[in-house]
Each structure stands twice: as C-alpha cells, then as structure tokens.
Design a protein around this motif. Structure first.
Motif, short mmCIF file in Angstrom:
data_model
loop_
_atom_site.label_atom_id
_atom_site.label_comp_id
_atom_site.label_asym_id
_atom_site.label_seq_id
_atom_site.Cartn_x
_atom_site.Cartn_y
_atom_site.Cartn_z
N ASP A 64 -6.95 0.57 1.74
CA ASP A 64 -7.40 1.35 0.58
C ASP A 64 -6.35 2.40 0.29
N GLY A 65 -5.96 2.52 -0.98
CA GLY A 65 -4.94 3.50 -1.35
C GLY A 65 -3.61 2.82 -1.57
N GLU A 66 -2.94 3.20 -2.64
CA GLU A 66 -1.71 2.50 -3.02
C GLU A 66 -0.45 3.29 -2.73
N LEU A 67 -0.58 4.47 -2.15
CA LEU A 67 0.60 5.31 -1.93
C LEU A 67 0.92 5.50 -0.46
N ALA A 68 0.20 4.80 0.41
CA ALA A 68 0.49 4.85 1.85
C ALA A 68 1.66 3.94 2.17
N THR A 69 2.28 4.19 3.32
CA THR A 69 3.30 3.29 3.85
C THR A 69 2.92 2.88 5.26
N ILE A 70 3.20 1.61 5.59
CA ILE A 70 2.89 1.08 6.91
C ILE A 70 4.12 0.31 7.40
N GLU A 71 4.62 0.71 8.54
CA GLU A 71 5.78 0.06 9.13
C GLU A 71 5.46 -0.30 10.58
N THR A 72 5.77 -1.54 10.98
CA THR A 72 5.52 -1.95 12.35
C THR A 72 6.85 -2.16 13.08
N SER A 73 6.82 -1.88 14.37
CA SER A 73 7.97 -2.06 15.24
C SER A 73 7.44 -2.25 16.65
N ALA A 89 -5.24 10.52 -4.64
CA ALA A 89 -4.56 9.23 -4.64
C ALA A 89 -3.69 9.05 -3.40
N HIS A 90 -3.41 10.13 -2.68
CA HIS A 90 -2.54 10.07 -1.49
C HIS A 90 -3.32 9.92 -0.18
N HIS A 91 -4.66 9.83 -0.25
CA HIS A 91 -5.43 9.42 0.92
C HIS A 91 -5.17 7.93 1.18
N ALA A 92 -5.55 7.45 2.38
CA ALA A 92 -5.43 6.02 2.68
C ALA A 92 -6.38 5.66 3.82
N VAL A 93 -6.88 4.41 3.77
CA VAL A 93 -7.72 3.89 4.85
C VAL A 93 -7.28 2.47 5.18
N LEU A 94 -7.04 2.20 6.46
CA LEU A 94 -6.79 0.85 6.95
C LEU A 94 -8.09 0.30 7.54
N TRP A 95 -8.47 -0.89 7.11
CA TRP A 95 -9.71 -1.53 7.58
C TRP A 95 -9.40 -2.81 8.35
N THR A 96 -10.17 -3.08 9.39
CA THR A 96 -10.05 -4.38 10.05
C THR A 96 -10.57 -5.48 9.12
#
Length: 284
Positions: A64-73, A89-96
């Motif tokens: 949820d949210g279009e302004l988050a960034t997610i990077e994996t390493s 608009a700068h909030h974000a939620v990651l859902w399983t």
C-alpha cells in the motif's frame, strides 16, 4: 563418646543423606517434566510462512502506498516509507500475500535504518476488512482505496491488532522518548480512536536503536499478546491482555511505516498452532 551418642550421630547422617537423595530424585523428575513440557510446547507451533527477505519481495508481499522504496540484499529487505513528513501519500504498508487463521507466532530480525525521533512503525496482526460497503473482508478487494495510505483508512475499516514500536510522538526531539502501544481495530460508533488502546503502554524502552538488529518474537492468541525482543546484549519481554468479545482470529500480517521511517527485515517467519497444511516454499 558412648555407643548411644555414636548411634545418634549415624542416625542424623542417614537422615541428611536420605533427604539429599530425595531432593536429587525430585529435581531430576522436575527437569524431565520441564524438558517434556518445553518439547510439547515447541511441537504446538508449525511453520506456515517463511521468507528470508533477500530476493523478490513481491513473491510474498504487496504494497500500500506508491512512494515507498523496497530493496532486497543479503542483509534483508530494506523498506523505506516516503521521505516527506506529514504527507499521507508518504506512508506505506507491506502486507503478506498469505492470510493466517488461529493462534499465531511471528518472528523476524528488525533493524532500523533511519535516525528519526518522530513517527511510528506498526505491526498489524491478522487484518481483514470490516465487511461493510466496499470494505470486503479480503483487503485485496480494495487495494486501490489505500494507494494513499491515510491512517484512518485502516482503523476505520479494518479489524486487526495494531502494535506501534520503534515509535516516537509526531512532535519530539528526545531520542529516548520511544514507546510500545497496542490497539484493537476498528473504530465504531461506540469506540473512539483512544478507546482502541490496549493497556499497558511502555515508554523509554531503550530498544530499537538505529543500525542495531533485534530479534522480534510475537505470540498472539484470542486472549493474549506477548513480545520478546532480543538484541544489543539484552532480552526484554512485554505482554498485554487483549479485549474480550469479537476477537481477531484471522487475516494478513502488515508492516506499516509512517512517512520518513525505514527499517530492514530478515528471516520473516509465521508459525500457527495445530496446522496440518504444509507451508509453501518461499526460499528465494
């Protein structure tokens, strides 16, 4: 020394040795019982979801949210909310992607990658829609509504347990002024936002320092919520009695970052009790 005195001494020694032997037997029996109890307790939890958080995050999560960034390493999944403070608009939620029903245990490594002293990180445990109007029980049915993830869209329209941690007031300059706080959604005509809080709140925890990794273990039943935090050379434990009536029993798990907040997650696991269904392979 008379024979009678010697006999009394030997009698006393025999009594002491007998008592010591009895204590030893009881101690061994107690240890065996304790080991059995711990083993049985461990067997209750079955791994249902597993993500090392080092590969394609979209395999197991949606955002949820279009302004988050997610990077994996190899270090894990670094999840950053949008950088602008006080802009919803700068909030974000990651859902399983997966939903979980029944008692649940959640484990993951958490490392703050911000240095903020304002705003909140949240864990949502078992979230569903309230089921009225457009707010279907399956929250994926109204993802578009949450493209701007305003907080009220969650507490007004979801049924879930909310925990704020690594959390600070929105106006704050004290790096030690953090808190842990639990809420049970939703707001209703009878329950205000403040009424949703589940006591106690914990303040100035000394936890969640930037760039320090903490092992988080949550256990949630219908009646209890327990948290163990291990890191920086210490272990701290917390507990809450959840409100009776209309318990939260199923749903997705969510990771919410308010604007400006960021953290890395690794080795995310969810265990369920007495689940016969095999967990999907999510190693990447």
């Amino acid at each position: 020394m008379t024979a009678t005195q010697l006999e009394n001494i030997f009698k006393s020694v025999r009594q002491v040795l007998g008592a010591l032997l009895l204590l030893s037997i009881v101690g061994c029996a107690a240890k065996e019982q304790g080991d059995t109890t711990q083993s049985e307790t461990a067997k209750e939890w079955k791994l249902q979801f597993e993500d090392p958080c080092t590969g394609n995050w979209q395999q197991n999560w949606f955002l949820d949210g279009e302004l988050a960034t997610i990077e994996t390493s190899e270090k894990g999944m670094n999840f950053k909310a949008g950088p602008v403070n006080r802009d919803d608009a700068h909030h974000a939620v990651l859902w399983t992607q997966e939903s979980f029903e029944g008692d649940v245990k959640i484990e993951y490594d958490f490392t703050r990658t911000d240095s903020q002293v304002v705003n909140v990180n949240i864990l949502f445990i078992q979230a569903t829609g309230v089921g009225d109007s457009i707010f279907h029980k399956d929250i994926t049915k109204w993802n578009d509504y949450r493209k701007v993830p305003t907080m009220s869209k969650y507490y007004d329209h979801m049924k879930t347990i909310h925990i704020s941690y690594a959390a600070f007031p929105m106006v704050n300059e004290d790096a030690d002024n953090d808190y842990l706080r639990v809420r049970k959604y939703p707001v209703t005509d009878q329950i205000t936002f403040d009424d949703m809080e589940v006591a106690p709140a914990y303040f100035n925890t000394g936890l969640f320092l930037p760039n320090v990794t903490y092992k988080m273990t949550w256990i949630k039943t219908n009646e209890k919520l327990l948290l163990s935090v291990a890191g920086n050379g210490e272990v701290k434990e917390y507990g809450w009695d959840l409100p009776q009536g209309d318990p939260v029993t199923e749903g997705r798990i969510g990771l919410r970052h308010m604007f400006t907040r960021a953290a890395t997650y690794r080795d995310f696991k969810v265990y369920m009790k007495n689940q016969d269904k095999p967990h999907p392979s999510t190693h990447q």
